[in-house]
Design a protein around this motif. Structure first.
Motif, mmCIF file in Angstrom:
data_model
loop_
_atom_site.group_PDB
_atom_site.id
_atom_site.type_symbol
_atom_site.label_atom_id
_atom_site.label_comp_id
_atom_site.label_asym_id
_atom_site.label_seq_id
_atom_site.Cartn_x
_atom_site.Cartn_y
_atom_site.Cartn_z
ATOM 1 N N ASP A 133 3.517 1.741 3.039
ATOM 2 C CA ASP A 133 4.550 3.129 3.070
ATOM 3 C C ASP A 133 3.785 4.116 3.227
ATOM 4 O OD1 ASP A 133 6.854 4.416 2.225
ATOM 5 O OD2 ASP A 133 6.775 4.143 0.173
ATOM 6 N N GLU A 134 3.916 4.839 4.255
ATOM 7 C CA GLU A 134 3.328 5.965 4.906
ATOM 8 C C GLU A 134 1.999 6.006 4.312
ATOM 9 O OE1 GLU A 134 5.894 9.324 4.861
ATOM 10 O OE2 GLU A 134 7.781 8.156 4.285
ATOM 11 N N PRO A 135 1.159 4.852 4.592
ATOM 12 C CA PRO A 135 -0.159 4.911 4.001
ATOM 13 C C PRO A 135 -1.015 6.197 4.447
ATOM 14 C CG PRO A 135 -0.105 3.461 5.420
ATOM 15 C CD PRO A 135 1.234 3.968 5.414
ATOM 16 N N PHE A 136 -0.644 6.654 5.781
ATOM 17 C CA PHE A 136 -1.639 7.705 6.361
ATOM 18 C C PHE A 136 -1.055 9.092 6.298
ATOM 19 C CE2 PHE A 136 -3.070 3.737 8.837
ATOM 20 C CZ PHE A 136 -3.820 3.112 8.015
ATOM 21 N N ALA A 137 -0.070 9.379 5.719
ATOM 22 C CA ALA A 137 0.758 10.401 5.714
ATOM 23 C C ALA A 137 0.049 11.640 5.274
ATOM 24 C CB ALA A 137 2.121 10.266 5.120
ATOM 25 N N ARG B 42 -9.034 3.823 2.386
ATOM 26 C CA ARG B 42 -9.414 2.574 2.856
ATOM 27 C C ARG B 42 -9.906 1.336 1.595
ATOM 28 N NH1 ARG B 42 -12.603 3.014 7.630
ATOM 29 N NH2 ARG B 42 -12.166 5.160 8.554
ATOM 30 N N VAL B 43 -10.003 2.094 0.650
ATOM 31 C CA VAL B 43 -10.187 1.385 -0.772
ATOM 32 C C VAL B 43 -9.049 0.746 -1.077
ATOM 33 C CG1 VAL B 43 -10.864 1.353 -3.233
ATOM 34 C CG2 VAL B 43 -11.959 2.745 -1.858
ATOM 35 N N ALA B 44 -7.717 1.329 -0.817
ATOM 36 C CA ALA B 44 -6.425 0.944 -1.095
ATOM 37 C C ALA B 44 -6.240 -0.145 -0.200
ATOM 38 C CB ALA B 44 -5.536 2.095 -0.967
ATOM 39 N N LEU B 45 -6.686 -0.204 1.184
ATOM 40 C CA LEU B 45 -6.567 -1.068 1.990
ATOM 41 C C LEU B 45 -7.279 -2.479 1.586
ATOM 42 C CD1 LEU B 45 -5.361 -1.958 4.668
ATOM 43 C CD2 LEU B 45 -7.354 -1.099 5.564
ATOM 44 N N ALA B 46 -8.515 -2.096 1.264
ATOM 45 C CA ALA B 46 -9.407 -3.479 0.650
ATOM 46 C C ALA B 46 -8.781 -4.025 -0.387
ATOM 47 C CB ALA B 46 -10.755 -2.905 0.370
ATOM 48 N N ARG B 47 -8.194 -3.174 -1.165
ATOM 49 C CA ARG B 47 -7.473 -3.677 -2.617
ATOM 50 C C ARG B 47 -6.416 -4.593 -2.198
ATOM 51 N NH1 ARG B 47 -5.105 -0.128 -7.670
ATOM 52 N NH2 ARG B 47 -3.832 0.563 -5.958
ATOM 53 N N SER B 48 -5.645 -4.026 -1.278
ATOM 54 C CA SER B 48 -4.240 -4.937 -1.081
ATOM 55 C C SER B 48 -4.849 -6.204 -0.058
ATOM 56 C CB SER B 48 -3.556 -4.208 -0.145
ATOM 57 O OG SER B 48 -3.398 -2.757 -0.376
ATOM 58 N N LEU B 49 -5.786 -6.121 0.541
ATOM 59 C CA LEU B 49 -6.358 -7.337 1.487
ATOM 60 C C LEU B 49 -6.977 -8.340 0.876
ATOM 61 C CD1 LEU B 49 -7.487 -5.458 4.939
ATOM 62 C CD2 LEU B 49 -5.412 -6.940 4.541
ATOM 63 N N MET C 95 0.731 -1.221 0.050
ATOM 64 C CA MET C 95 0.010 -0.134 -0.026
ATOM 65 C C MET C 95 0.936 1.090 -0.030
ATOM 66 S SD MET C 95 -3.032 0.052 2.655
ATOM 67 C CE MET C 95 -3.666 1.816 2.755
ATOM 68 N N PHE C 96 0.681 2.291 -0.719
ATOM 69 C CA PHE C 96 1.553 3.343 -0.985
ATOM 70 C C PHE C 96 1.060 4.543 -0.497
ATOM 71 C CE2 PHE C 96 1.826 0.409 -4.594
ATOM 72 C CZ PHE C 96 3.209 0.217 -4.547
ATOM 73 N N GLN C 97 1.888 5.456 -0.240
ATOM 74 C CA GLN C 97 1.522 6.887 0.540
ATOM 75 C C GLN C 97 0.248 7.506 -0.358
ATOM 76 O OE1 GLN C 97 4.554 9.490 1.006
ATOM 77 N NE2 GLN C 97 3.076 11.303 1.749
ATOM 78 N N GLU C 98 0.320 7.559 -1.639
ATOM 79 C CA GLU C 98 -0.942 7.906 -2.413
ATOM 80 C C GLU C 98 -1.701 6.759 -2.613
ATOM 81 O OE1 GLU C 98 1.982 9.476 -5.643
ATOM 82 O OE2 GLU C 98 2.919 8.990 -3.658
ATOM 83 N N SER C 99 -2.892 6.767 -2.754
ATOM 84 C CA SER C 99 -3.519 5.632 -3.123
ATOM 85 C C SER C 99 -3.379 4.753 -3.911
ATOM 86 C CB SER C 99 -5.084 5.988 -2.684
ATOM 87 O OG SER C 99 -5.411 6.605 -3.956
ATOM 88 N N ALA C 100 -2.850 5.229 -5.059
ATOM 89 C CA ALA C 100 -2.434 4.406 -6.178
ATOM 90 C C ALA C 100 -3.758 3.689 -6.950
ATOM 91 C CB ALA C 100 -1.391 3.619 -6.046
ATOM 92 N N LEU C 101 -4.765 4.305 -6.428
ATOM 93 C CA LEU C 101 -6.004 3.620 -6.947
ATOM 94 C C LEU C 101 -6.238 4.092 -8.602
ATOM 95 C CD1 LEU C 101 -8.621 4.280 -4.172
ATOM 96 C CD2 LEU C 101 -7.189 2.208 -4.786
ATOM 97 N N PHE C 102 -6.773 3.167 -9.259
ATOM 98 C CA PHE C 102 -6.834 3.406 -10.876
ATOM 99 C C PHE C 102 -8.015 3.970 -11.017
ATOM 100 C CE2 PHE C 102 -4.626 -1.068 -11.005
ATOM 101 C CZ PHE C 102 -3.503 -0.547 -10.817
ATOM 102 N N PRO C 103 -7.778 5.291 -11.515
ATOM 103 C CA PRO C 103 -9.042 6.241 -11.943
ATOM 104 C C PRO C 103 -10.056 5.477 -13.150
ATOM 105 C CG PRO C 103 -7.141 7.239 -12.816
ATOM 106 C CD PRO C 103 -6.666 6.043 -11.925
ATOM 107 N N TYR D 87 -6.042 3.969 12.500
ATOM 108 C CA TYR D 87 -5.314 3.304 13.403
ATOM 109 C C TYR D 87 -6.164 2.204 14.050
ATOM 110 C CZ TYR D 87 -2.086 7.272 13.249
ATOM 111 O OH TYR D 87 -1.319 8.173 12.594
ATOM 112 N N GLY D 88 -7.529 2.688 14.534
ATOM 113 C CA GLY D 88 -8.285 1.726 15.160
ATOM 114 C C GLY D 88 -8.655 0.567 14.258
ATOM 115 N N ASP D 89 -8.945 0.744 13.060
ATOM 116 C CA ASP D 89 -9.531 0.002 11.983
ATOM 117 C C ASP D 89 -8.081 -1.088 11.595
ATOM 118 O OD1 ASP D 89 -11.733 1.378 11.972
ATOM 119 O OD2 ASP D 89 -11.348 2.250 9.973
ATOM 120 N N ILE D 90 -7.088 -0.357 11.638
ATOM 121 C CA ILE D 90 -5.911 -1.376 10.945
ATOM 122 C C ILE D 90 -5.558 -2.209 12.020
ATOM 123 C CG2 ILE D 90 -4.070 0.066 11.535
ATOM 124 C CD1 ILE D 90 -4.037 -1.601 8.273
#
Lengths: 270, 257
Positions: free
Chosen positions: A171-175, A154-161, A92-100, A186-189
């Motif tokens: 990589d600094e996902p919440f920065a 959150r979507v990026a997290l779902a995509r990785s999981l 998972m990256f700092q920017e979501s890197a989701l595909f537009p 923090y709670g969710d993760i």
């Protein structure tokens, strides 16, 4: 979570980093991003890498992901050498890197579609299930640009999981998120980590964040990138980022971090 | 709806005023026909099929040439972006040839293919290929590297990465290249049709040419209107779906409701 809605996968992987060095050449100089770094991460452990910019923590994460190769040394996942990106390790990256060009569901399905062992119906069920896990099932068909920064992560997290990896690299996902959203995540993760049993390697600048999330915090020093010190965090979970006990740990680590930074500052002054 | 009403009202006023002025003899009918005469010509030409046949001949050349241009241009752009050697050779050639007005290919096309359909199609292809290829290459170069990295960690490799990540990520660039290619192709085809007689089929450009020779200004203006109509329809049919998609997904400002 219903195990029928999961891709089959083994236990969380154990990671072994052995004598890894890596340099980058720029037009002017060679930068030693990592020098002889060795590290053992237990299966299912939550490890946070902290350190100033240029200490090679992101480089190490990329090497574990298989996106970069070390100049020297090896990285093993459950005893097998990592030679490239693999489905057992998601990043998972700092920017979501989701595909537009895809909607929310399409993004979560991307990794699942690369698995030939499940059919379309099961893929959609898994995707829906993970969007529910991150609380975005109502946004299945939303477009990426319509989401807030926190929702994107959150979507990026779902995509990785969704492909059920054994290791999650972050990589600094919440920065780039605001403080409120970050606290929620923090709670969710922590919850997801406890529930899904993954090895997590989490890179951050933020010491408090590292103490809040990690079983262990590993402090890196820059030029060349090395492991400076390691801290076991013996706090019960789930942890609250605002708790006093957590602040004590954070203070200790921040002091250590300042000791690393000071000689650098003096160098600059000279 | 209000927009349509206003437009209709404005054009009705303009046409009405022109009709009145033309009847008052404000200018010679040889220079510009009255709207009624143009309308009469259009009805007759549709009824005896000359207009429909000519439109079909032109549109067919355009569609075949444009499809071929896309078929060559997009892969060429991808190759240019992927391989430095292709970029240094064909990429540079594309850059140069794109600046050449594609109607300049007509003399060569006539020598190579004779006064045939192929010559006309060739001109359309030359109008399309370079713009599309350059835009595709630019699109690929502007794909954020993080998309590719993210896809790789999810197990995407080689051709899959190109087809499912790099190509769709370049879509905004490719669509604007397609529009530019279309504009070049359409203009050069009209120029070629006006200036060369192709015996295998009379297109709108030929009708326009004969309209001038016969001093039939009602025909000339009528055909010009048809050419505008085809341009508008192409925009709606060919590009609007893409633009709506880009707007919906990327949230770009163009085509905002």
């Amino acid at each position: 979570m219903n195990s029928g809605l999961e891709m089959k996968n083994g236990l969380p992987e154990e990671l072994t980093v052995r004598g890894v060095s890596k340099s980058f050449k720029t037009s002017r100089q060679t930068i030693r991003a990592l020098e002889d770094v060795s590290l053992q991460i237990r299966g299912g452990e939550f490890v946070c890498l902290v350190g100033p910019s240029g200490c090679g923590k992101t480089t190490l994460l990329n090497i574990v992901a298989g996106l970069e190769t070390p100049d020297e040394g090896t990285v093993l996942a459950d005893g097998k050498q990592i030679s490239g990106p693999g489905g057992d390790r998601m990043m998972m990256f700092q920017e979501s890197a989701l595909f537009p060009w895809l909607d929310v569901a399409g993004n979560v399905l991307f990794g699942l579609k690369l698995r030939s062992d499940i059919n379309g119906k099961k893929r959609r069920e898994i995707a829906a299930n993970y969007l529910k896990l991150v609380g975005l099932e109502r946004f299945m068909h939303a477009n990426i640009h319509e989401l807030s920064g926190g929702m994107k992560q959150r979507v990026a997290l779902a995509r990785s999981l969704a492909p059920n990896p054994r290791v999650l690299l972050m990589d600094e996902p919440f920065a780039s998120l605001d403080a409120m959203t970050r606290e929620q995540l923090y709670g969710d993760i922590q919850e997801i980590w406890a529930q899904k049993k993954k090895t997590i390697v989490f890179v951050t600048h933020n010491v408090r964040e590292a103490v809040c999330l990690g079983d262990r915090v590993i402090l890196f020093s820059p030029h060349p990138g090395r492991i400076q010190e390691q801290f076991e965090i013996g706090l019960p979970r789930p942890r609250d980022i605002n708790s006093v006990d957590l602040a004590k740990y954070a203070t200790t680590i921040t002091r250590a971090l300042k000791r690393i930074l000071r000689p650098e500052l003096e160098e600059v002054n000279e | 709806m209000k927009r349509w009403r206003n437009a209709a009202l404005l054009f009705a006023l303009l046409i009405g005023a022109m009709e009145v002025l033309a009847r008052m003899g404000a200018w010679s009918p040889v220079l510009f026909p009255s709207p009624l005469e143009i309308g009469r010509y259009l009805l007759e030409a549709v009824a005896d099929r000359t207009l429909l046949d000519a439109s079909w001949v032109t549109v067919k050349r355009l569609m075949i040439g444009y499809a071929a241009g896309l078929g060559v241009g997009v892969p060429l752009g991808l190759l240019t972006a992927r391989f430095k050697i292709v970029d240094d050779t064909l990429g540079t050639a594309a850059l140069g040839l794109q600046t050449l007005p594609s109607v300049c290919w007509v003399p060569l096309a006539l020598i190579w293919f004779g006064q045939t359909e192929l010559a006309m199609v060739f001109v359309v292809v030359m109008g399309t290929v370079w713009s599309v290829s350059l835009a595709t290459a630019a699109g690929v170069r502007n794909v954020p590297p993080i998309y590719v990295r993210a896809a790789q960690t999810m197990g995407s490799r080689g051709f899959h990465t190109w087809a499912r990540v790099i190509l769709p990520a370049s879509l905004p660039f490719i669509v604007s290249g397609m529009k530019q290619g279309w504009a070049f192709a359409w203009r050069s085809l009209m120029a070629a049709e006006i200036y060369v007689t192709v015996l295998t089929g009379f297109g709108l450009g030929h009708l326009l040419h004969y309209g001038r020779e016969l001093q039939a200004m009602d025909a000339v203006v009528g055909i010009m209107l048809v050419i505008v109509l085809i341009g508008l329809l192409t925009d709606k049919i060919l590009f609007s779906p893409f633009e709506r998609f880009l707007h919906r997904r990327w949230g770009t400002a163009q085509g905002k409701r």
